[in-house]
Design an enzyme around this catalytic site. Sequence first.
Site, PDB file in Angstrom:
ATOM      1  N   HIS A  92       0.971   1.747  -2.795  1.00  0.00           N
ATOM      2  CA  HIS A  92       1.149   3.113  -2.232  1.00  0.00           C
ATOM      3  C   HIS A  92      -0.158   3.570  -1.567  1.00  0.00           C
ATOM      4  O   HIS A  92      -0.817   4.509  -2.028  1.00  0.00           O
ATOM      5  CB  HIS A  92       1.533   4.027  -3.392  1.00  0.00           C
ATOM      6  CG  HIS A  92       1.962   5.410  -3.033  1.00  0.00           C
ATOM      7  ND1 HIS A  92       1.279   6.227  -2.173  1.00  0.00           N
ATOM      8  CD2 HIS A  92       3.032   6.133  -3.446  1.00  0.00           C
ATOM      9  CE1 HIS A  92       1.903   7.397  -2.086  1.00  0.00           C
ATOM     10  NE2 HIS A  92       2.962   7.352  -2.850  1.00  0.00           N
ATOM     11  N   GLU A 109       3.221   2.478   2.929  1.00  0.00           N
ATOM     12  CA  GLU A 109       3.342   1.775   1.655  1.00  0.00           C
ATOM     13  C   GLU A 109       4.153   0.486   1.797  1.00  0.00           C
ATOM     14  O   GLU A 109       5.220   0.488   2.400  1.00  0.00           O
ATOM     15  CB  GLU A 109       4.008   2.708   0.640  1.00  0.00           C
ATOM     16  CG  GLU A 109       3.327   4.076   0.581  1.00  0.00           C
ATOM     17  CD  GLU A 109       4.138   5.129  -0.171  1.00  0.00           C
ATOM     18  OE1 GLU A 109       4.851   4.771  -1.121  1.00  0.00           O
ATOM     19  OE2 GLU A 109       4.052   6.318   0.195  1.00  0.00           O
TER      20      GLU A 109
HETATM   21  O1  LIG Z   1       3.259  12.112  -6.944  1.00  0.00           O
HETATM   22  P1  LIG Z   1       3.569  10.642  -7.003  1.00  0.00           P
HETATM   23  O2  LIG Z   1       4.349  10.278  -8.228  1.00  0.00           O
HETATM   24  O3  LIG Z   1       2.332   9.794  -6.893  1.00  0.00           O
HETATM   25  O4  LIG Z   1       4.478  10.310  -5.756  1.00  0.00           O
HETATM   26  C1  LIG Z   1       4.055  10.619  -4.454  1.00  0.00           C
HETATM   27  C2  LIG Z   1       5.098  10.175  -3.433  1.00  0.00           C
HETATM   28  O5  LIG Z   1       5.237   8.780  -3.499  1.00  0.00           O
HETATM   29  C3  LIG Z   1       6.129   8.164  -2.552  1.00  0.00           C
HETATM   30  O6  LIG Z   1       5.592   8.180  -1.270  1.00  0.00           O
HETATM   31  C4  LIG Z   1       7.516   8.783  -2.592  1.00  0.00           C
HETATM   32  O7  LIG Z   1       8.317   8.348  -1.503  1.00  0.00           O
HETATM   33  C5  LIG Z   1       7.424  10.286  -2.579  1.00  0.00           C
HETATM   34  O8  LIG Z   1       8.728  10.821  -2.796  1.00  0.00           O
HETATM   35  C6  LIG Z   1       6.469  10.793  -3.655  1.00  0.00           C
HETATM   36  O9  LIG Z   1       6.393  12.193  -3.632  1.00  0.00           O
END
Ligand SMILES: O=P(O)(O)OC[C@H]1O[C@H](O)[C@H](O)[C@@H](O)[C@@H]1O
Length: 311
Positions: free
Chosen positions: A179, A283
């Site tokens: 990510h 990602e």
């Molecule tokens: O806040 P986190 O659990 O790290 O997730 C952060 C983000 O990750 C990804 O990009 C998902 O597609 C999002 O929907 C999410 O909000």
Amino acid sequence: MPQTIAELNSKFAIRDHITFTEDEPGLPKMRIATAASDATLYLYGAHLTQWTPRGGNPVLYLSPKSPLTAGKPIRGGIPVLFPWFGPRWNASEYDAAHGTTSPMHGFARTTVWTVDRVHLDPTGEVEVTLSLPEDEQAKAFGFPDFHATLEFRIGKELHMTLSVTNRSKEAVPFEEGFHTYFAIGNIHAVRVLGLRGSTYIDKRDNLTRKVQRETELAFSRDVDQLHVNTSEPLILQDPANHRAIHILKTGSHSTVVWNPWTVLTPNFPDLAEDSWEHFACVEVVNAADDRITLEPGATHGMAMAISVTSL
Ligand SMILES: O=P(O)(O)OC[C@H]1O[C@H](O)[C@H](O)[C@@H](O)[C@@H]1O
């Protein structure tokens, strides 16, 4: 038994180049300084929070408000998501049956990984292999006989390979993701190339499936898109920083693009109000349609290579 800082230093430290410290309780990390790059790799989460190729600028964004607290995910850098992406796909049934609470994006990002190997190349490139402990937690979440290793090659380029082996007697589904939060100069001018023609699940529009028609994906609002069935290489153009970031993927069929913009940022206490202007997440993932089912004895690898050129 977890490795202590003293053990890690005695086994793997390399004078003037590689040291292990634990400045925040429960968050051991490795500091890398070589002729090829500067980097910080937390064993907590196998999480690279900083990578600066020698002579260049930092490639990753780390939120100044990120918790550095055991049990909480680090905000920024490269969170490693495993064995599911986003909310666990079968969370309600699994958690009801096992009395667990499956955390968002899996448990790997809040687990201290084991160091298996460290090697410094004469060019300054550092190879590190980490493995995810096969512990009670993995068992509780239904992945008792999974062996996951993450190999890093950190230098002028960055290479990461997550290899997962199923040592159980049954086929087991899982998801995974790198990510990456890329540091950018001006979000309004950033473009992501490589997604034209792909189908994506728009998480900002009731999971509606859409097709990416434009060659360049630009940011003009909150974006949370899970592109499926795509292995194409990606380029993140950042004219304000005069650079292009190239992302090659192998064994990854999903690509996620995320920026919370002004709308969603207030939902994240670990992001400052203006943080969305300073990063874009692109990602490398296997999720949703691209969830993997691993047969007994089989191994799956997902790799990402990042390089930077001037623009
Ligand atoms: O806040 P986190 O659990 O790290 O997730 C952060 C983000 O990750 C990804 O990009 C998902 O597609 C999002 O929907 C999410 O909000």
